[in-house]
Design an enzyme around this catalytic site. Structure first.
Site, PDB file in Angstrom:
ATOM      1  N   GLU A  99       0.835  -1.196   0.000  1.00  0.00           N
ATOM      2  CA  GLU A  99       0.000   0.000   0.000  1.00  0.00           C
ATOM      3  C   GLU A  99       0.869   1.245   0.000  1.00  0.00           C
ATOM      4  O   GLU A  99       1.993   1.219   0.498  1.00  0.00           O
ATOM      5  CB  GLU A  99      -0.885   0.025   1.253  1.00  0.00           C
ATOM      6  CG  GLU A  99      -2.303  -0.429   1.040  1.00  0.00           C
ATOM      7  CD  GLU A  99      -3.153   0.542   0.225  1.00  0.00           C
ATOM      8  OE1 GLU A  99      -2.628   1.362  -0.562  1.00  0.00           O
ATOM      9  OE2 GLU A  99      -4.372   0.477   0.361  1.00  0.00           O
ATOM     10  N   ASP A 100       0.341   2.335  -0.526  1.00  0.00           N
ATOM     11  CA  ASP A 100       1.046   3.609  -0.472  1.00  0.00           C
ATOM     12  C   ASP A 100       0.907   4.239   0.911  1.00  0.00           C
ATOM     13  O   ASP A 100       1.863   4.748   1.465  1.00  0.00           O
ATOM     14  CB  ASP A 100       0.569   4.570  -1.563  1.00  0.00           C
ATOM     15  CG  ASP A 100      -0.949   4.746  -1.607  1.00  0.00           C
ATOM     16  OD1 ASP A 100      -1.668   4.105  -0.813  1.00  0.00           O
ATOM     17  OD2 ASP A 100      -1.421   5.529  -2.451  1.00  0.00           O
ATOM     18  N   ASP A 103      -4.496   4.810   6.158  1.00  0.00           N
ATOM     19  CA  ASP A 103      -5.180   5.941   6.758  1.00  0.00           C
ATOM     20  C   ASP A 103      -6.215   5.395   7.742  1.00  0.00           C
ATOM     21  O   ASP A 103      -5.872   5.031   8.861  1.00  0.00           O
ATOM     22  CB  ASP A 103      -5.807   6.759   5.619  1.00  0.00           C
ATOM     23  CG  ASP A 103      -6.285   8.130   6.022  1.00  0.00           C
ATOM     24  OD1 ASP A 103      -6.251   8.462   7.216  1.00  0.00           O
ATOM     25  OD2 ASP A 103      -6.711   8.891   5.142  1.00  0.00           O
ATOM     26  N   LYS A 131      -0.445   6.563   8.776  1.00  0.00           N
ATOM     27  CA  LYS A 131      -1.057   7.723   9.424  1.00  0.00           C
ATOM     28  C   LYS A 131      -1.923   7.202  10.576  1.00  0.00           C
ATOM     29  O   LYS A 131      -3.152   7.188  10.492  1.00  0.00           O
ATOM     30  CB  LYS A 131      -1.893   8.484   8.390  1.00  0.00           C
ATOM     31  CG  LYS A 131      -2.155   9.918   8.734  1.00  0.00           C
ATOM     32  CD  LYS A 131      -3.143  10.569   7.787  1.00  0.00           C
ATOM     33  CE  LYS A 131      -2.566  10.942   6.450  1.00  0.00           C
ATOM     34  NZ  LYS A 131      -3.520  11.741   5.638  1.00  0.00           N
ATOM     35  N   PHE A 153      -2.978  16.134   4.543  1.00  0.00           N
ATOM     36  CA  PHE A 153      -3.329  15.624   3.216  1.00  0.00           C
ATOM     37  C   PHE A 153      -2.099  15.688   2.323  1.00  0.00           C
ATOM     38  O   PHE A 153      -1.609  16.768   2.010  1.00  0.00           O
ATOM     39  CB  PHE A 153      -4.491  16.422   2.613  1.00  0.00           C
ATOM     40  CG  PHE A 153      -5.015  15.777   1.367  1.00  0.00           C
ATOM     41  CD1 PHE A 153      -5.629  14.533   1.421  1.00  0.00           C
ATOM     42  CD2 PHE A 153      -4.877  16.388   0.142  1.00  0.00           C
ATOM     43  CE1 PHE A 153      -6.101  13.920   0.277  1.00  0.00           C
ATOM     44  CE2 PHE A 153      -5.347  15.784  -1.015  1.00  0.00           C
ATOM     45  CZ  PHE A 153      -5.959  14.545  -0.944  1.00  0.00           C
ATOM     46  N   VAL A 154      -1.597  14.501   1.962  1.00  0.00           N
ATOM     47  CA  VAL A 154      -0.335  14.412   1.230  1.00  0.00           C
ATOM     48  C   VAL A 154      -0.537  13.838  -0.166  1.00  0.00           C
ATOM     49  O   VAL A 154      -1.460  13.058  -0.416  1.00  0.00           O
ATOM     50  CB  VAL A 154       0.704  13.569   2.003  1.00  0.00           C
ATOM     51  CG1 VAL A 154       1.116  14.264   3.290  1.00  0.00           C
ATOM     52  CG2 VAL A 154       0.201  12.161   2.290  1.00  0.00           C
ATOM     53  N   ASP A 160      -2.348  10.756  -4.809  1.00  0.00           N
ATOM     54  CA  ASP A 160      -2.936  11.755  -5.695  1.00  0.00           C
ATOM     55  C   ASP A 160      -4.026  12.579  -5.018  1.00  0.00           C
ATOM     56  O   ASP A 160      -4.496  12.253  -3.935  1.00  0.00           O
ATOM     57  CB  ASP A 160      -3.565  11.055  -6.902  1.00  0.00           C
ATOM     58  CG  ASP A 160      -4.872  10.352  -6.548  1.00  0.00           C
ATOM     59  OD1 ASP A 160      -5.909  10.712  -7.135  1.00  0.00           O
ATOM     60  OD2 ASP A 160      -4.876   9.453  -5.681  1.00  0.00           O
ATOM     61  N   ARG A 166       0.696  12.383  -8.705  1.00  0.00           N
ATOM     62  CA  ARG A 166       1.314  11.071  -8.483  1.00  0.00           C
ATOM     63  C   ARG A 166       2.786  11.061  -8.884  1.00  0.00           C
ATOM     64  O   ARG A 166       3.573  10.305  -8.340  1.00  0.00           O
ATOM     65  CB  ARG A 166       0.581   9.989  -9.277  1.00  0.00           C
ATOM     66  CG  ARG A 166      -0.823   9.704  -8.805  1.00  0.00           C
ATOM     67  CD  ARG A 166      -1.389   8.476  -9.533  1.00  0.00           C
ATOM     68  NE  ARG A 166      -2.816   8.311  -9.370  1.00  0.00           N
ATOM     69  CZ  ARG A 166      -3.393   7.730  -8.333  1.00  0.00           C
ATOM     70  NH1 ARG A 166      -2.665   7.269  -7.354  1.00  0.00           N
ATOM     71  NH2 ARG A 166      -4.703   7.611  -8.267  1.00  0.00           N
TER      72      ARG A 166
END
Length: 180
Positions: A99-100, A103, A131, A153-154, A160, A166
């Site tokens: 995963e990127d 959250d 996070k 918010f990154v 994206d 991206r």
């Protein structure tokens, strides 16, 4: 052009590279001689996945899922939708979900439950960013965490906002004026 929308760089390209190398080494050591199936969660994890698999010295298959819980917003909708499922049968296999960012944890909870139902031998999670402040699903934790970040918010390095940013080589905090 997209750099002008960034309030500040949160994680540099060099920090990303160091985290990817560290995680790849740890994954290699932990799995030993096991063959794994690396599952990238599209689209955000594609860049991280391509970098991390080059740091893992194991036999592996790779596959992708496209899963969404955000749409074009900045908050998770809470509804997890599978847009593209795996082509691989995971029964009896060792899975590494890449995963990127983790959250709320809703998407990963859904995927872990799905892969358990499909009778995977083992399921581990690698994420570039964690996070924890935003976690709603408390029983979802990554086995491999690159960098813990605050609740901002990154975008960048795969992450994206409305399919943009991206391609940034770093993780940046998006100016609120862009998404408010």
């Amino acid at each position: 052009m997209s750099h002008k929308d960034i309030e500040r760089v949160l994680v540099t390209r060099e920090e990303i590279q160091a985290a990817t190398q560290k995680l790849g080494k740890q994954i290699t050591e932990d799995y030993g001689d096991k063959e794994i199936v690396v599952i990238g969660i599209l689209r955000g994890a594609a860049i991280f996945m391509s970098d991390i698999i080059r740091e893992i010295d194991l036999y592996m298959d790779i596959d992708f899922m496209d899963v969404s819980s955000y749409g074009d917003g900045t908050e998770s909708s809470g509804e997890v939708k599978i847009i593209k499922d795996l082509d691989t049968n995971v029964r009896g296999k060792h899975l590494l979900i890449v995963e990127d960012i983790i959250d709320t944890g809703r998407t990963l909870k859904h995927l872990v439950d799905l892969f358990k139902y499909r009778q995977a031998e083992s399921i581990k999670i690698a994420t570039l960013l964690d996070k924890p402040e935003r976690r709603i699903v408390k029983d979802i934790e990554a086995d491999y965490i690159g960098i813990e970040i605050p609740n901002e918010f990154v975008v960048g390095y795969g992450l994206d906002f409305k399919q943009k940013y991206r391609n940034l080589p770093y993780i940046g905090v998006l100016k609120s004026s862009v998404y408010e």
